[in-house]
Design a protein around this motif. Structure first.
Motif, PDB file in Angstrom:
ATOM      1  N   GLU A  48       0.576 -10.715   6.020  1.00 51.61           N
ATOM      2  CA  GLU A  48       1.386  -9.617   5.203  1.00 51.61           C
ATOM      3  C   GLU A  48       0.167  -9.240   4.082  1.00 51.61           C
ATOM      4  O   GLU A  48       0.069  -8.014   4.123  1.00 51.61           O
ATOM      5  N   LEU A  49      -0.389 -10.092   3.642  1.00 52.18           N
ATOM      6  CA  LEU A  49      -0.701 -10.230   2.305  1.00 52.18           C
ATOM      7  C   LEU A  49      -2.664  -9.261   2.941  1.00 52.18           C
ATOM      8  O   LEU A  49      -3.498  -8.288   2.191  1.00 52.18           O
ATOM      9  N   THR A  50      -3.092  -9.293   3.857  1.00 45.85           N
ATOM     10  CA  THR A  50      -4.584  -8.923   4.523  1.00 45.85           C
ATOM     11  C   THR A  50      -4.004  -7.216   4.836  1.00 45.85           C
ATOM     12  O   THR A  50      -4.876  -7.065   4.358  1.00 45.85           O
ATOM     13  N   SER A  51      -2.894  -6.732   5.432  1.00 52.40           N
ATOM     14  CA  SER A  51      -2.162  -5.869   5.145  1.00 52.40           C
ATOM     15  C   SER A  51      -1.945  -5.172   4.498  1.00 52.40           C
ATOM     16  O   SER A  51      -2.108  -3.166   4.153  1.00 52.40           O
ATOM     17  N   ILE A  52      -1.322  -5.552   3.177  1.00 50.86           N
ATOM     18  CA  ILE A  52      -0.842  -5.191   1.604  1.00 50.86           C
ATOM     19  C   ILE A  52      -3.146  -4.562   1.050  1.00 50.86           C
ATOM     20  O   ILE A  52      -3.139  -3.479   0.398  1.00 50.86           O
ATOM     21  N   LEU A  53      -3.382  -5.748   1.504  1.00 50.02           N
ATOM     22  CA  LEU A  53      -4.861  -5.338   0.827  1.00 50.02           C
ATOM     23  C   LEU A  53      -5.653  -4.349   1.368  1.00 50.02           C
ATOM     24  O   LEU A  53      -6.312  -3.069   0.637  1.00 50.02           O
ATOM     25  N   SER A  54      -5.058  -4.531   2.741  1.00 55.72           N
ATOM     26  CA  SER A  54      -6.214  -3.194   3.465  1.00 55.72           C
ATOM     27  C   SER A  54      -5.519  -1.887   3.355  1.00 55.72           C
ATOM     28  O   SER A  54      -6.319  -0.966   3.202  1.00 55.72           O
ATOM     29  N   ALA A  55      -4.291  -1.495   2.910  1.00 53.29           N
ATOM     30  CA  ALA A  55      -3.909  -0.777   2.108  1.00 53.29           C
ATOM     31  C   ALA A  55      -4.127  -0.049   1.597  1.00 53.29           C
ATOM     32  O   ALA A  55      -4.125   1.003   1.109  1.00 53.29           O
ATOM     33  N   TYR A  56      -3.701  -1.048   0.315  1.00 54.12           N
ATOM     34  CA  TYR A  56      -4.441  -0.747  -0.598  1.00 54.12           C
ATOM     35  C   TYR A  56      -6.100  -0.330  -1.225  1.00 54.12           C
ATOM     36  O   TYR A  56      -6.276   0.533  -1.893  1.00 54.12           O
ATOM     37  N   GLN A  57      -6.657  -1.025  -0.395  1.00 59.18           N
ATOM     38  CA  GLN A  57      -8.361  -0.397   0.505  1.00 59.18           C
ATOM     39  C   GLN A  57      -8.182   1.055   0.624  1.00 59.18           C
ATOM     40  O   GLN A  57      -9.403   1.161   0.158  1.00 59.18           O
ATOM     41  N   ASN A  58      -7.531   1.505   0.862  1.00 58.22           N
ATOM     42  CA  ASN A  58      -7.854   2.915   1.909  1.00 58.22           C
ATOM     43  C   ASN A  58      -7.062   3.399   0.709  1.00 58.22           C
ATOM     44  O   ASN A  58      -8.064   4.898   1.088  1.00 58.22           O
ATOM     45  N   ASN A  59      -6.270   3.215   0.076  1.00 55.55           N
ATOM     46  CA  ASN A  59      -6.070   4.453  -0.813  1.00 55.55           C
ATOM     47  C   ASN A  59      -7.119   4.008  -2.435  1.00 55.55           C
ATOM     48  O   ASN A  59      -7.085   5.408  -2.732  1.00 55.55           O
ATOM     49  N   GLN A  60      -7.511   3.866  -2.702  1.00 56.10           N
ATOM     50  CA  GLN A  60      -7.815   3.357  -3.601  1.00 56.10           C
ATOM     51  C   GLN A  60      -8.922   3.041  -3.106  1.00 56.10           C
ATOM     52  O   GLN A  60      -9.942   1.906  -3.942  1.00 56.10           O
ATOM     53  N   TYR A  61     -10.274   3.330  -2.830  1.00 62.43           N
ATOM     54  CA  TYR A  61     -11.476   3.674  -2.233  1.00 62.43           C
ATOM     55  C   TYR A  61     -12.675   3.288  -3.049  1.00 62.43           C
ATOM     56  O   TYR A  61     -13.504   2.477  -2.903  1.00 62.43           O
ATOM     57  N   LEU A  62     -12.610   4.485  -3.996  1.00 57.31           N
ATOM     58  CA  LEU A  62     -13.571   3.971  -5.045  1.00 57.31           C
ATOM     59  C   LEU A  62     -13.436   2.598  -5.301  1.00 57.31           C
ATOM     60  O   LEU A  62     -14.172   2.925  -5.972  1.00 57.31           O
ATOM     61  N   TYR A  63     -12.592   1.772  -5.807  1.00 55.07           N
ATOM     62  CA  TYR A  63     -12.308   0.451  -6.224  1.00 55.07           C
ATOM     63  C   TYR A  63     -13.277  -0.148  -5.573  1.00 55.07           C
ATOM     64  O   TYR A  63     -13.900  -1.100  -6.313  1.00 55.07           O
ATOM     65  N   PHE A  64     -13.488  -0.045  -4.201  1.00 54.02           N
ATOM     66  CA  PHE A  64     -14.234  -0.379  -3.527  1.00 54.02           C
ATOM     67  C   PHE A  64     -15.359  -0.511  -2.641  1.00 54.02           C
ATOM     68  O   PHE A  64     -16.132  -1.183  -2.210  1.00 54.02           O
ATOM     69  N   LEU A  65     -16.050   0.683  -3.528  1.00 48.46           N
ATOM     70  CA  LEU A  65     -17.592   1.081  -2.854  1.00 48.46           C
ATOM     71  C   LEU A  65     -18.577  -0.250  -3.307  1.00 48.46           C
ATOM     72  O   LEU A  65     -18.516  -0.393  -4.461  1.00 48.46           O
ATOM     73  N   PRO A  66     -19.441   0.167  -2.434  1.00 49.53           N
ATOM     74  CA  PRO A  66     -20.826  -0.554  -3.394  1.00 49.53           C
ATOM     75  C   PRO A  66     -20.962  -0.568  -4.925  1.00 49.53           C
ATOM     76  O   PRO A  66     -21.019   1.140  -4.817  1.00 49.53           O
ATOM     77  N   PRO A  67     -21.066  -1.861  -5.289  1.00 52.80           N
ATOM     78  CA  PRO A  67     -21.609  -1.772  -7.178  1.00 52.80           C
ATOM     79  C   PRO A  67     -23.551  -0.338  -7.052  1.00 52.80           C
ATOM     80  O   PRO A  67     -23.733  -1.487  -7.514  1.00 52.80           O
TER      81      PRO A  67
END
Length: 173
Positions: A48-67
Motif C-alpha cells: 500500500e505504501l509503495t502504491s501511494i508513493l508511486s502515485a505521488y511520484q507520478n503526480n509530482q514528478y519534478l520533485y523526483f527528477l535527477p538533481p
C-alpha cells in the motif's frame, strides 16, 4: 518622502517578528509532515505504501527528477515559486485582506464563526487541488495562523516556498 526612503523605511521589529513566525510555522509544518509520514509507515503495509508513493511520484514528478541545475530551476519555477505566490494569494489572501483591513477578533462568536468558516472553505479548496488532500489540509492550517499573526501575505509565501524546497531536498536525500 522620496522613493529611496520609502524602500528602506521598514519596521525592523515587525520584520524580525514576522520572520520568527515564519520559522515557527515552518517547523510546525515539518513536525506535521513527520508525524503523518510516521503514521503512514506504521499503519500501511509495504505494498500500500509503495502504491501511494508511486502515485505521488507520478503526480509530482519534478520533485523526483535527477538533481541537475536545469531540473532544479524547472522545479523552483513551477513547483516552488509560482505555487507559493499564486496559492497564497488565492487561498490565504482573502483572510489576510480581512485581517489587514480591520476584521476585529472580539469575543463575538459570530466573528470567529465567519473567520473559521472562511478558513475551512478556502483550505478545503486549496487541499482539493493537491494529491493528498487530508495532509495538505492539515499543513495549510498553520499558514492561516501565520497570515492572521503577521497580517501580511508575504510571510506564508516565504514559508510555503521554503517548505516546498525542503520537500525537494527530502526527495533527494
Amino acid at each position: 518622502m522620496d522613493r529611496l526612503t520609502l524602500l528602506i523605511a521598514f519596521d525592523q521589529k515587525k520584520l524580525i517578528s514576522d520572520l520568527r513566525a515564519v520559522i515557527i510555522t515552518y517547523f510546525i509544518n515539518c513536525l506535521i509532515l513527520l508525524t503523518l509520514l510516521i503514521l503512514l509507515f506504521t499503519l500501511l503495509d509495504y505494498q500500500e505504501l509503495t502504491s501511494i508513493l508511486s502515485a505521488y511520484q507520478n503526480n509530482q514528478y519534478l520533485y523526483f527528477l535527477p538533481p541537475t541545475k536545469y531540473n532544479f530551476i524547472r522545479f523552483l519555477e513551477s513547483e516552488a515559486l509560482w505555487p507559493a505566490a499564486i496559492e497564497e494569494v488565492l487561498y490565504r489572501g482573502p483572510i489576510g485582506f480581512l485581517v489587514y483591513y480591520g476584521f476585529k477578533f472580539k469575543n463575538n462568536g459570530l466573528n470567529w464563526l465567519v473567520l473559521l468558516s472562511a478558513i475551512s472553505y478556502l483550505n478545503y479548496q486549496w487541499a482539493s487541488a493537491h494529491t493528498f488532500q487530508l495532509p495538505i489540509f492539515i499543513i495549510g492550517v498553520p499558514f492561516y495562523i501565520l497570515v492572521i499573526k503577521t497580517k501580511n501575505i508575504f510571510a506564508p509565501m516565504l514559508c510555503h516556498l521554503v517548505f516546498n524546497l525542503s520537500l525537494y531536498i527530502l526527495a533527494h536525500v
